[in-house]
Every structure is written in C-alpha cells, then in structure tokens.
Motif scaffolding. Structure first.
Motif, PDB file in Angstrom:
ATOM      1  N   LYS A 170       0.749  -1.163   0.044  1.00 29.04           N
ATOM      2  CA  LYS A 170       0.078   0.002   0.133  1.00 29.04           C
ATOM      3  C   LYS A 170       0.920   1.349   0.006  1.00 29.04           C
ATOM      4  O   LYS A 170       1.908   1.351   0.921  1.00 29.04           O
ATOM      5  CB  LYS A 170      -0.933   0.066   1.390  1.00 29.04           C
ATOM      6  N   TYR A 171       0.597   1.987  -1.072  1.00 28.65           N
ATOM      7  CA  TYR A 171       1.353   3.410  -1.087  1.00 28.65           C
ATOM      8  C   TYR A 171       0.387   4.354  -0.245  1.00 28.65           C
ATOM      9  O   TYR A 171      -0.639   4.704  -1.205  1.00 28.65           O
ATOM     10  CB  TYR A 171       1.508   3.757  -2.542  1.00 28.65           C
ATOM     11  N   THR A 172       0.906   5.355   0.450  1.00 30.01           N
ATOM     12  CA  THR A 172      -0.040   6.259   0.979  1.00 30.01           C
ATOM     13  C   THR A 172       0.768   7.617   0.665  1.00 30.01           C
ATOM     14  O   THR A 172       1.723   7.783   1.043  1.00 30.01           O
ATOM     15  CB  THR A 172      -0.114   6.219   2.641  1.00 30.01           C
ATOM     16  N   ARG A 173       0.014   8.454  -0.178  1.00 23.82           N
ATOM     17  CA  ARG A 173       0.803   9.675  -0.780  1.00 23.82           C
ATOM     18  C   ARG A 173       0.113  10.777  -0.291  1.00 23.82           C
ATOM     19  O   ARG A 173      -1.110  11.019  -0.368  1.00 23.82           O
ATOM     20  CB  ARG A 173       0.845   9.706  -2.139  1.00 23.82           C
ATOM     21  N   THR A 174       1.093  11.754   0.226  1.00 24.29           N
ATOM     22  CA  THR A 174       0.184  13.333   0.624  1.00 24.29           C
ATOM     23  C   THR A 174       0.932  14.226  -0.273  1.00 24.29           C
ATOM     24  O   THR A 174       2.204  14.237  -0.441  1.00 24.29           O
ATOM     25  CB  THR A 174       0.862  13.672   2.128  1.00 24.29           C
ATOM     26  N   SER A 175      -0.166  14.675  -1.047  1.00 25.32           N
ATOM     27  CA  SER A 175       0.292  15.796  -1.960  1.00 25.32           C
ATOM     28  C   SER A 175      -0.165  17.245  -1.542  1.00 25.32           C
ATOM     29  O   SER A 175      -1.059  17.367  -1.069  1.00 25.32           O
ATOM     30  CB  SER A 175      -0.231  15.319  -3.441  1.00 25.32           C
ATOM     31  N   ARG A 176       0.699  18.183  -2.218  1.00 25.13           N
ATOM     32  CA  ARG A 176       0.160  19.566  -2.050  1.00 25.13           C
ATOM     33  C   ARG A 176       0.162  20.281  -3.358  1.00 25.13           C
ATOM     34  O   ARG A 176       1.316  20.423  -3.963  1.00 25.13           O
ATOM     35  CB  ARG A 176       1.004  20.517  -0.928  1.00 25.13           C
ATOM     36  N   ASN A 177      -0.903  21.086  -3.631  1.00 20.75           N
ATOM     37  CA  ASN A 177      -0.804  21.386  -4.978  1.00 20.75           C
ATOM     38  C   ASN A 177      -0.314  20.601  -6.096  1.00 20.75           C
ATOM     39  O   ASN A 177       0.249  21.088  -7.008  1.00 20.75           O
ATOM     40  CB  ASN A 177      -0.103  23.049  -5.116  1.00 20.75           C
ATOM     41  N   GLY A 178      -0.617  19.213  -5.953  1.00 22.83           N
ATOM     42  CA  GLY A 178      -0.276  18.466  -7.191  1.00 22.83           C
ATOM     43  C   GLY A 178       1.171  17.782  -6.834  1.00 22.83           C
ATOM     44  O   GLY A 178       1.573  16.899  -7.895  1.00 22.83           O
ATOM     45  N   ARG A 179       1.722  18.467  -5.952  1.00 24.53           N
ATOM     46  CA  ARG A 179       3.220  18.180  -5.845  1.00 24.53           C
ATOM     47  C   ARG A 179       3.454  16.871  -4.601  1.00 24.53           C
ATOM     48  O   ARG A 179       2.951  17.307  -3.578  1.00 24.53           O
ATOM     49  CB  ARG A 179       4.165  19.215  -5.480  1.00 24.53           C
ATOM     50  N   LEU A 180       4.036  15.975  -4.858  1.00 27.51           N
ATOM     51  CA  LEU A 180       4.030  14.803  -3.867  1.00 27.51           C
ATOM     52  C   LEU A 180       4.894  15.215  -2.807  1.00 27.51           C
ATOM     53  O   LEU A 180       6.262  15.625  -3.055  1.00 27.51           O
ATOM     54  CB  LEU A 180       4.729  13.350  -4.418  1.00 27.51           C
ATOM     55  N   ILE A 181       4.622  15.273  -1.608  1.00 24.92           N
ATOM     56  CA  ILE A 181       5.415  15.727  -0.466  1.00 24.92           C
ATOM     57  C   ILE A 181       5.798  14.644   0.598  1.00 24.92           C
ATOM     58  O   ILE A 181       6.747  14.831   1.443  1.00 24.92           O
ATOM     59  CB  ILE A 181       4.854  17.127   0.267  1.00 24.92           C
ATOM     60  N   LYS A 182       5.165  13.549   0.514  1.00 32.98           N
ATOM     61  CA  LYS A 182       5.347  12.381   1.306  1.00 32.98           C
ATOM     62  C   LYS A 182       4.807  11.347   1.017  1.00 32.98           C
ATOM     63  O   LYS A 182       3.796  11.271   0.131  1.00 32.98           O
ATOM     64  CB  LYS A 182       4.863  12.603   2.766  1.00 32.98           C
ATOM     65  N   GLN A 183       5.587  10.057   1.027  1.00 34.34           N
ATOM     66  CA  GLN A 183       4.872   8.862   0.656  1.00 34.34           C
ATOM     67  C   GLN A 183       5.312   7.745   1.604  1.00 34.34           C
ATOM     68  O   GLN A 183       6.240   7.392   2.147  1.00 34.34           O
ATOM     69  CB  GLN A 183       5.575   8.430  -0.593  1.00 34.34           C
ATOM     70  N   GLN A 184       4.368   6.894   2.056  1.00 34.80           N
ATOM     71  CA  GLN A 184       4.606   5.720   2.768  1.00 34.80           C
ATOM     72  C   GLN A 184       4.367   4.559   2.172  1.00 34.80           C
ATOM     73  O   GLN A 184       3.415   4.534   1.294  1.00 34.80           O
ATOM     74  CB  GLN A 184       3.432   5.804   4.159  1.00 34.80           C
ATOM     75  N   VAL A 185       5.008   3.446   2.484  1.00 37.88           N
ATOM     76  CA  VAL A 185       5.260   2.129   1.818  1.00 37.88           C
ATOM     77  C   VAL A 185       4.827   1.352   2.871  1.00 37.88           C
ATOM     78  O   VAL A 185       5.702   1.147   3.714  1.00 37.88           O
ATOM     79  CB  VAL A 185       6.497   2.016   0.895  1.00 37.88           C
ATOM     80  N   SER A 186       3.876   0.377   2.857  1.00 35.72           N
ATOM     81  CA  SER A 186       3.338  -0.526   3.740  1.00 35.72           C
ATOM     82  C   SER A 186       3.149  -1.845   3.205  1.00 35.72           C
ATOM     83  O   SER A 186       2.349  -2.158   2.228  1.00 35.72           O
ATOM     84  CB  SER A 186       2.238  -0.127   4.565  1.00 35.72           C
ATOM     85  N   LEU A 187       3.730  -3.000   3.432  1.00 34.29           N
ATOM     86  CA  LEU A 187       3.786  -4.297   2.961  1.00 34.29           C
ATOM     87  C   LEU A 187       2.341  -4.940   3.885  1.00 34.29           C
ATOM     88  O   LEU A 187       2.295  -4.880   4.938  1.00 34.29           O
ATOM     89  CB  LEU A 187       4.852  -5.085   3.422  1.00 34.29           C
ATOM     90  N   GLU A 188       1.494  -5.306   2.975  1.00 31.02           N
ATOM     91  CA  GLU A 188       0.076  -5.602   3.603  1.00 31.02           C
ATOM     92  C   GLU A 188       0.001  -7.097   3.697  1.00 31.02           C
ATOM     93  O   GLU A 188      -0.504  -7.774   4.664  1.00 31.02           O
ATOM     94  CB  GLU A 188      -1.021  -5.106   2.809  1.00 31.02           C
ATOM     95  N   ASN A 189       0.433  -7.809   2.745  1.00 28.02           N
ATOM     96  CA  ASN A 189       0.390  -9.147   2.512  1.00 28.02           C
ATOM     97  C   ASN A 189       1.491 -10.000   1.700  1.00 28.02           C
ATOM     98  O   ASN A 189       2.025  -9.224   0.846  1.00 28.02           O
ATOM     99  CB  ASN A 189      -1.022  -9.501   2.054  1.00 28.02           C
ATOM    100  N   LEU A 190       1.538 -11.201   1.863  1.00 30.31           N
ATOM    101  CA  LEU A 190       2.457 -11.820   0.785  1.00 30.31           C
ATOM    102  C   LEU A 190       1.818 -13.424   0.594  1.00 30.31           C
ATOM    103  O   LEU A 190       1.295 -13.954   1.158  1.00 30.31           O
ATOM    104  CB  LEU A 190       3.771 -12.207   1.710  1.00 30.31           C
ATOM    105  N   GLU A 191       2.522 -13.792  -0.600  1.00 28.65           N
ATOM    106  CA  GLU A 191       1.988 -15.338  -1.171  1.00 28.65           C
ATOM    107  C   GLU A 191       3.220 -15.668  -1.975  1.00 28.65           C
ATOM    108  O   GLU A 191       3.785 -14.707  -2.574  1.00 28.65           O
ATOM    109  CB  GLU A 191       0.735 -15.365  -1.784  1.00 28.65           C
TER     110      GLU A 191
END
Length: 318
Positions: free
Chosen positions: A288-309
């Motif tokens: 899961k990528y969680t992105r915070t943008s301001r005025n269309g510009r990416l200012i923060k991104q979180q990367v979280s592993l949710e599941n595996l197979e």
C-alpha cells in the motif's frame, strides 16, 4: 480541569481583584487590606496550579461564533460534528506515536484507547472539558493519550503560526491520517462559522475566523491518497522489531523497502512454515502506497507491506 484553563481562570480573578484594589479610595485602607489578602490567596492558588500536574489527558474545547447563542446555548448538530471530528484528530495523533504507518482510511487500530469523555462544561462560555478515564492508581508518567492530546494541540498551533512554506514542511512530517483528520476538523469549524480555543495542560491555541479560513484554504490544497499495488519480487526479509521489509524487485528495479503491518509481522514471526515458505523466495507482495500531495506535488509517501504469497510456478515461467 486542564491546568492552563485553571490558571487562566485564576489570572482573570487576579486582574479583577487588582482593579478593585487600585480603585479603593477608603481613607482607612480597610478594603485595600482585604483586596491584598485576596491577591495573596490567588497567587498561592496559581503557584499550586502550576506545580500540580496530572498524567491523564484533559483538554477544553471552547466554541464561539455562529453556532453559539449567548453563553449557554450551542447548536446540537455543530457540537456533534465538532466533537466527533476532534476525537478523530486525537485517534490519529495517538496512532501516529508508534513506528507503524497509519492507513489513510478505514478503522484505526487501537482507536478504542483514544476515547475522551465529556467531564464538564466550561463556565462563562460555551465549551466542553474532555478527559480520559483515569485508572484507580495514579500514573507517574504521562499516558499515551495525554501525549497525543498535547501533540495535537501543539501541531494545530504550529500550523496556525506557520507561513505558507512552513505549513508544507509541517504537513510533510505529519502522518497522512492526522492530516486528513485536521482537514475535517477545520472544515467543520469553517462551514459552521465557528471559532474555537483549545486549552490543555501544556499547550493551547486560539483559532479566530481569519485563522480558520487560512487553515482551511491551505488544507484544501492538500490531498491524501492510497494505492494498493501487487509487486513480484524476492523477499529478502522482514525485521520483526522494526516492522520493516526488503523486497528485491525484478529487472534491476532495485530493492523496495518500507514498513510491515502488525498482522503480517505477527504471522511471519509465529508461523515458522509461513516464514520458510517465503523468505528468499519469489513472492507476490501486496503493498500500500499512501501519498500526501500539496498543489499536485508529492511531499510524502509511505510504503506498507500488507500481505505476501508464494508466486505460482506458472508465473515464474512467463
């Protein structure tokens, strides 16, 4: 009652007594002596309030503006929305204290531990004193909920005082879930034409109409989005203590790193067969990528592993 609110009330009393003391023109000074005694008593109470502290969360939300009529009436619909949105701010603030990223949407894990309760109303104005339920035994250290409440108030004050550039920097350091909760709280205030004071034990902030309009406009430029992506790769490992993962991507795309959800970490640690099946093996990873943008510009991104197979043999042959 929050410490700073108690001190505010005592300081208001002191100003009143001081004015009466200075206005006394009694030839014998009897009334002046009485006011002097009152001043000393108030000073003692102020000193006591400053030295006294509680380990539990206590905060006052005091409202004014269009939803408030006089000093004793406030619209029910506004109160419900304002208190509910503030509770979400506190839940996000508490969840953000850990090392794990918080999902931008959905239920917050551990949200039940963030509950505040209406303990009293603020006398002389329209407000509510919110507190956590204290345990029977007094804690020596601040509870996580108290820290979350004070952190949220301090963050609101910081955002309110920030320039446009500083606002972006502060947003970049905050969790996306907390940013979204603050967006909602500010919107409730603006849409209702309300102002507020938030007073805790250590931090306070006052938001007038100009402040709320400015914050709301700035928050309108901020967008928080989530995207689920399936990646093929080789699982290099999951670190249980730090909840971090490394996934080697194909075709020299490098190594993807980020956090791991509590549930996946728990299964990886407790289920040895699951771990041996996946470690250093070709896998499909749900990220899961969680992105915070301001005025269309990416200012923060979180990367979280949710599941595996484990990747199927047919996938490896293609």
């Amino acid at each position: 009652m929050p410490t700073l609110l108690s001190i505010e009330a005592l300081e208001n009393d002191r100003q009143f007594v001081e004015r009466r003391r200075m206005a006394d023109d009694s030839p014998w000074g009897t009334a002046r002596l009485m006011w002097d005694q009152r001043l000393r008593a108030i000073d003692d109470k102020i000193a006591e309030a400053k030295s006294r502290r509680s380990a539990y969360a206590s905060v006052a939300l005091i409202f004014d503006g269009l939803p408030v009529i006089g000093q004793g009436d406030i619209r029910l619909d506004f109160t419900t929305d304002a208190l509910a949105s503030y509770q979400k701010v506190i839940a996000a603030s508490l969840a953000s204290q850990g090392d794990q990223p918080v999902a931008a949407k959905g239920k917050i894990k551990g949200a039940d531990k963030s509950k505040l309760f209406i303990r009293d109303i603020v006398r002389g104005s329209m407000g509510f004193i919110l507190e956590e339920l204290a345990a029977s035994q007094t804690d020596m250290f601040d509870t996580p909920l108290k820290s979350a409440v004070e952190q949220a108030t301090g963050l609101i004050a910081k955002l309110n005082d920030a320039s446009s550039e500083e606002f972006g920097v502060v947003i970049e350091t905050a969790s996306p879930r907390l940013v979204g909760a603050l967006q909602k709280f500010t919107k409730v205030l603006r849409d209702s034409g309300a102002t507020t004071r938030i007073v805790g034990d250590e931090n306070r902030v006052m938001l007038g109409l100009e402040d709320i309009n400015r914050l709301s406009e700035r928050f309108s430029d901020v967008e928080v989005t989530e995207e689920d992506v399936l990646h093929d790769g080789i699982l290099l490992g999951i670190l249980p203590d730090s909840h971090e993962f490394e996934l080697q991507l194909p075709d020299n795309q490098g190594t993807l790193k980020g956090s791991v959800t509590d549930d996946l970490t728990f299964k990886y640690v407790t289920d040895q067969a699951f771990k041996e099946q996946l470690l250093l093996k070709p896998v499909k990873a749900q990220v899961k990528y969680t992105r915070t943008s301001r005025n269309g510009r990416l200012i923060k991104q979180q990367v979280s592993l949710e599941n595996l197979e484990l990747r199927a043999v047919t996938d490896l042959l293609t």
